[in-house]
Design a protein around this motif. Structure first.
Motif, PDB file in Angstrom:
ATOM      1  N   CYS A 233     -96.281  16.731 -68.773  1.00 34.36           N
ATOM      2  CA  CYS A 233     -96.046  16.547 -67.337  1.00 34.36           C
ATOM      3  C   CYS A 233     -94.564  16.661 -67.007  1.00 34.36           C
TER       4      CYS A 233
ATOM      5  N   ASP B  76     -93.008  19.413 -64.385  1.00 37.85           N
ATOM      6  CA  ASP B  76     -92.168  19.063 -63.240  1.00 37.85           C
ATOM      7  C   ASP B  76     -90.893  19.887 -63.227  1.00 37.85           C
TER       8      ASP B  76
ATOM      9  N   ARG C 226     -99.208   8.471 -60.062  1.00 38.14           N
ATOM     10  CA  ARG C 226     -97.940   8.161 -60.731  1.00 38.14           C
ATOM     11  C   ARG C 226     -97.674   6.653 -60.770  1.00 38.14           C
TER      12      ARG C 226
ATOM     13  N   TYR D  85    -100.762  12.102 -55.520  1.00 33.26           N
ATOM     14  CA  TYR D  85     -99.552  12.254 -56.336  1.00 33.26           C
ATOM     15  C   TYR D  85     -98.871  10.906 -56.525  1.00 33.26           C
TER      16      TYR D  85
ATOM     17  N   LYS E 206     -97.441  12.892 -71.506  1.00 32.00           N
ATOM     18  CA  LYS E 206     -96.211  12.571 -70.772  1.00 32.00           C
ATOM     19  C   LYS E 206     -95.210  13.718 -70.878  1.00 32.00           C
TER      20      LYS E 206
ATOM     21  N   TYR F  77    -104.874  14.050 -62.217  1.00 35.00           N
ATOM     22  CA  TYR F  77    -103.580  14.482 -61.686  1.00 35.00           C
ATOM     23  C   TYR F  77    -103.530  16.000 -61.503  1.00 35.00           C
TER      24      TYR F  77
ATOM     25  N   LYS G 292     -93.287   7.439 -56.682  1.00 35.75           N
ATOM     26  CA  LYS G 292     -94.629   6.875 -56.810  1.00 35.75           C
ATOM     27  C   LYS G 292     -94.862   5.881 -55.682  1.00 35.75           C
TER      28      LYS G 292
ATOM     29  N   PHE H 168     -96.110   8.418 -66.518  1.00 36.63           N
ATOM     30  CA  PHE H 168     -95.092   8.793 -65.533  1.00 36.63           C
ATOM     31  C   PHE H 168     -93.882   7.861 -65.466  1.00 36.63           C
TER      32      PHE H 168
END
Length: 299
Positions: free
Chosen positions: A133, A137, A71, A67, A130, A177, A270, A78
Motif C-alpha cells: 500500500c 500511494d 485507514r 478511504y 502495508k 480497500y 484517516k 496504514f
C-alpha cells in the motif's frame, strides 16, 4: 493536519483540472469540509477520487469516505508507515515492486510485483500488505492523474507455504480497500507464471472479490511477454529494458529518501475519532445523502 503535499508530493498547488470537472471538484471539496470527521483534504484529493470514479460525484464521495474509514480501522496496515522500519525493509528485501517506465498502447501505467526471495518462512503477510500500500500511494503521487493501471503479479517462486502464512484479517481489509477506496482506475490484472495451487488461492480470495474486479483478472502459466508488448518489458521477461531488480532498487531508494517523511505523514489521512471532532458521525450524514453502497468503478 499533514505537513507535506498530498496526494501528490510534487504538486503543493492545485493541478490542472479540465474546466468541465471544476464544478464537481468544488462540490466534493465543499462536502469534505462539511464533514466533521474528515482530515484536511486538498482539491487535488477531490479531483483524484472524482477521476478514479469516472466523474461520478456520489461514487467519489463513497470512495473518499471508505478511504478514511479503512485507514482508521486498519492501523496494522496504514499506521507506522516509516519505510526504514526493519519489518518494512525486510519486505522490500524479499520482493520486487516496480513501475515500468513506459505505458501500454492504450496509455495505461504498468506495475509489476514478484518475489525475490521464495522462502515462505520469511514472509509476514500483514507487513507485505502495508509495504504494498505504501508503494502504491507513492505511485499515485508520482503518476498524478493517469488513464489507468495494468497490474502484473508474477507467481514465480510462490510456494504452498506462502499460502499458509496468509492472514485473513489483513487480506479482507486489503480487498475492501482496493475495491472501495483505492483512487485509481484498474484496467487489467495479469497473474503470470501461475502455480499448480492457483485454485487453492482463488478459493481463499474469491469470496472477497466483487464481480467487477474478478472480470479484470487474467491468468497464464507463461510470463508477461504473453500478455504485454515485449518492448515494454525488462530483460528478465524477454524485453529490452533494464533488469527488474535494478528498477526495484532505484524506486525503493526514492521511497527511502524523497518519500520517507511523506509516507509517515500520510498516516494522518484517516477518519478523525469522534471524541476529537464531536459526536456526529460522518457515516450517518453521508449515508443519508448518498446511500449505503460503497465501491469504486472498474473498467
Amino acid at each position: 493536519m499533514t505537513s507535506l503535499p498530498h496526494p501528490f508530493i510534487n504538486h503543493p498547488e492545485l493541478i490542472d483540472i479540465p474546466a468541465e470537472m471544476l464544478p464537481a471538484v468544488e462540490e466534493i471539496s465543499k462536502w469534505i469540509k462539511s464533514q466533521p470527521r474528515f482530515p484536511v483534504f486538498s482539491k487535488n484529493h477531490a479531483y483524484l477520487f472524482l477521476h478514479a470514479c469516472h466523474g461520478d460525484i456520489p461514487s467519489a464521495k463513497r470512495a473518499l469516505l471508505r478511504y478514511i474509514q479503512i485507514r482508521a480501522i486498519a492501523p496494522d496496515i496504514f499506521d507506522g508507515r516509516d519505510i526504514m522500519l526493519e519489518e518494512i525493509q525486510f519486505v522490500f528485501d524479499m520482493t520486487h515492486m516496480v513501475a515500468l517506465p513506459f505505458k501500454t498502447p492504450e496509455g495505461y501505467n504498468i506495475l509489476v510485483y514478484r518475489l525475490s526471495d521464495s522462502d515462505p518462512s520469511k514472509m509476514h503477510f500483514g507487513n507485505a500488505v502495508k509495504a504494498f500500500c505504501m508503494f502504491n500511494d507513492v505511485r499515485i503521487s508520482e503518476d498524478v492523474i493517469t488513464e489507468g493501471y495494468v497490474v502484473v503479479f508474477d507467481m514465480k517462486g510462490l510456494r504452498f507455504g506462502h499460502l499458509a502464512r496468509v492472514q485473513f484479517g489483513p487480506l479482507r481489509m486489503f480487498m475492501q480497500y482496493i475495491q472501495e477506496a483505492h483512487p485509481v482506475r484498474l484496467k487489467r490484472i495479469y497473474v503470470v507464471h501461475t502455480s499448480f495451487f492457483i485454485n487453492q488461492i482463488m478459493t481463499l480470495v474469491k469470496p472477497l472479490i466483487r464481480h467487477e474486479l474478478l472480470s479484470l483478472l487474467k491468468f497464464t502459466s507463461s510470463g508477461p511477454a504473453d500478455v504485454l508488448p515485449a518492448e515494454l518489458l525488462p530483460v528478465d521477461y524477454g524485453g529490452p529494458l533494464e533488469r527488474l531488480e535494478k528498477m526495484h532498487k532505484k524506486q525503493r531508494r526514492m521511497l527511502e529518501t524523497k518519500y520517507r517523511q511523506w509516507l509517515i505523514d500520510s498516516a494522518r489521512l484517516k477518519e478523525i475519532p469522534k471524541e476529537e471532532r464531536g459526536k456526529t458521525a460522518t457515516t450517518t450524514k453521508v449515508s443519508n445523502t448518498i446511500g449505503a453502497s460503497n465501491k469504486l468503478e472498474f473498467d
